[in-house]
Scaffold this active site. Sequence first.
Site, PDB file in Angstrom:
ATOM      1  N   VAL A 299       0.849  -1.150  -0.019  1.00  0.00           N
ATOM      2  CA  VAL A 299       0.033  -0.140  -0.121  1.00  0.00           C
ATOM      3  C   VAL A 299       0.774   1.231  -0.009  1.00  0.00           C
ATOM      4  CG1 VAL A 299      -1.807   1.267   1.178  1.00  0.00           C
ATOM      5  CG2 VAL A 299      -1.855  -1.298   1.337  1.00  0.00           C
TER       6      VAL A 299
ATOM      7  N   ASP B  93     -12.151 -12.502   4.599  1.00  0.00           N
ATOM      8  CA  ASP B  93     -10.635 -12.580   5.174  1.00  0.00           C
ATOM      9  C   ASP B  93     -10.757 -11.335   6.482  1.00  0.00           C
ATOM     10  OD1 ASP B  93      -8.216 -13.054   5.846  1.00  0.00           O
ATOM     11  OD2 ASP B  93      -7.105 -12.069   4.440  1.00  0.00           O
TER      12      ASP B  93
END
Length: 662
Positions: free
Chosen positions: A32, A146
């Site tokens: 990220v 998740d």
Amino acid sequence: MDTQVADTLLGSLIDGRYRIRGRVARGGMATVYTATDERLERTVAVKIIHPTQAPEARARIANFVARFTDEAKTIARLTHPNVVAVYDQGTHAGLPYLVMEYVRGRTLRDVLAERRRLNPDEVLAIAEQMLAAIAAAHRAGLVHRDVKPENVLVAEAPTGGVANLVDSVVKVADFGLARAVEASADDEQGNQLMATVAYVAPELVTEGRADPRTDVYSAGIVLFEMLTGRVPYDGDRPVDVAWQHVDRDVPAPSTLVPGLPPALDGLVQRATRRDPAARPADAGALLAEVQVARDRLGDVNSTSTAVLRRVTDEPPVSQPTMMVATVRPAERPTWARLPEGGSQGTGRRRAAPEPDEGLGARLAALRSAVMGNPRGRLAVAAVVVTLGLVAALGGWWFGVGRYTSAPQLVSLSKADAQAQADRAGLILAYGEPRYDEKAPKDSVLGQDPASASKIVKGGTITLTLSLGPERFPVPDVIGKEYELAEADLVNLKLVAAKGTSRYDDTLPAGVVLDSSPKVGAEVKPGTKITLILSRGRAPVSVPNLVGKSLTQARTILAQLNLKPVETYKDSDKPKDEILGQSPADGAGVEKGTEVKLDVSKGPPLVVVPRVIDLPCQQAKQVLESQGFPVTVALNPNAVARIQAPGENSQVPPGTPVVITCF
């Protein structure tokens, strides 16, 4: 000496728009970065999948990118204040990326690493927002797959910083990302378990399937970890941890942290039951339980002292029951507010007082005193007139004056309806929208109260908006058996029908070959989708005819009850030699099928030159130089008198020529 490799993405411009400024985090699937959207001049987060997460073979990258793109489009339509918004998607250097909302704060994993475990009021405040986000995804047909602290972001609170966890804003990230990676991995490796094993639901381990109750289980494990500071199971290998979820019940948090309220034990145990049917149906159902538990525990603690003591006659014990901060429904954001219900009194109605025996006599004396005095009679008259006016004005106000007529809003666009309501001083609310075949999207289908009905000035009109015509893309059912394809179509409110079947060399009988309308076409509910099914391999295999003569090919095809269709073509190959065929050799066909043959016309003809009257040896050299084999008859030292074939004859290349010399 350590060598650090520079990140080549830093400072680069992606898609001509996103300037990479810095790296925020690197996880198991992606890295990220913070970036500047140079078109809109705002800070965004860019998540780029690691090259190792795309399949290693280049032939599989396109399939992974396509799946990732489809998931990104679905996630981008998911709008909720507790969901990290997805703005854009694309590929860079062959790897997919997402452009997302940049959240200033840290992950719940970072918070737990610092604090180890949280107070119950902080746990419930975070759980409410986390479950609200997951519930929105479940309503949209998405399953996160998740749920874990790494995917829960704790943003800065309005009251300042992330230290105040009760007031912090919580956002959930990575909806659908695990599904995209898992789907790509399934194509090549089978049912690969992609969920993090510490939070994986039993049905994912045993059956490889996921539904909203799978997310409920993972959320329950996150609740357990926030309350206790640890996950329920650990082991030397991930597979050992995964199977503990299948074989063991999650323990009550109070067994590790004494003094936790029983309501919190109940929440965790209901969410983490091994049987999916015994859990709350989805995140919305678990959210409702969390909100009720928070209100009840808050009500209990609002009447308690700073340290609660057990309600017995015994002296205080060393482990008091833990407190949960009182949260009034009005202090919650609108998406988490419970319906407010007035409390019902439980006491019995008071008995009416006994009438005073002298009341009638006293009232009669008062009447005589007032009416016997002229000023008293005038006062009574004034009071009566005043009361009459008040009653008349009150009647007009409550019957007519406080009302206005509801305007006609049906068929208007949402913006026009809002403008009409503003002019009339009314407030608009919106009910559940619905699909409509004729009304365009965001136009008004209905209103309550109806047009021209009386409505209190400043009141609220509830509108039902159109979602436009309901359309579904025809799902990709190619390669599925008819029963499975029919189930997929029925789930989308479509009707399956069998069409004409045909032979196919690759798909077995009963499997869908094609559909009409085609896969991906937009259709409305109830549309009939005709499925073309395979009849399996045809009974006759086409032989290899290339290189054979036309006579041989005809004989072979006749023995197989196949029909030759001949097309002659120029070629250097000998005349009548088979150059190509369709269908190809080995293809399955029915008896009587036409087999197209490309037949050679033979090499192009050449002209025999004139050599008569030339010396015999010179004539021979001329012919041989043009590729003709030459035979000399009679006297080779004489003059050529006869040639066969004759001069200017057109013959195939390499035709023998005889010259007679004398």
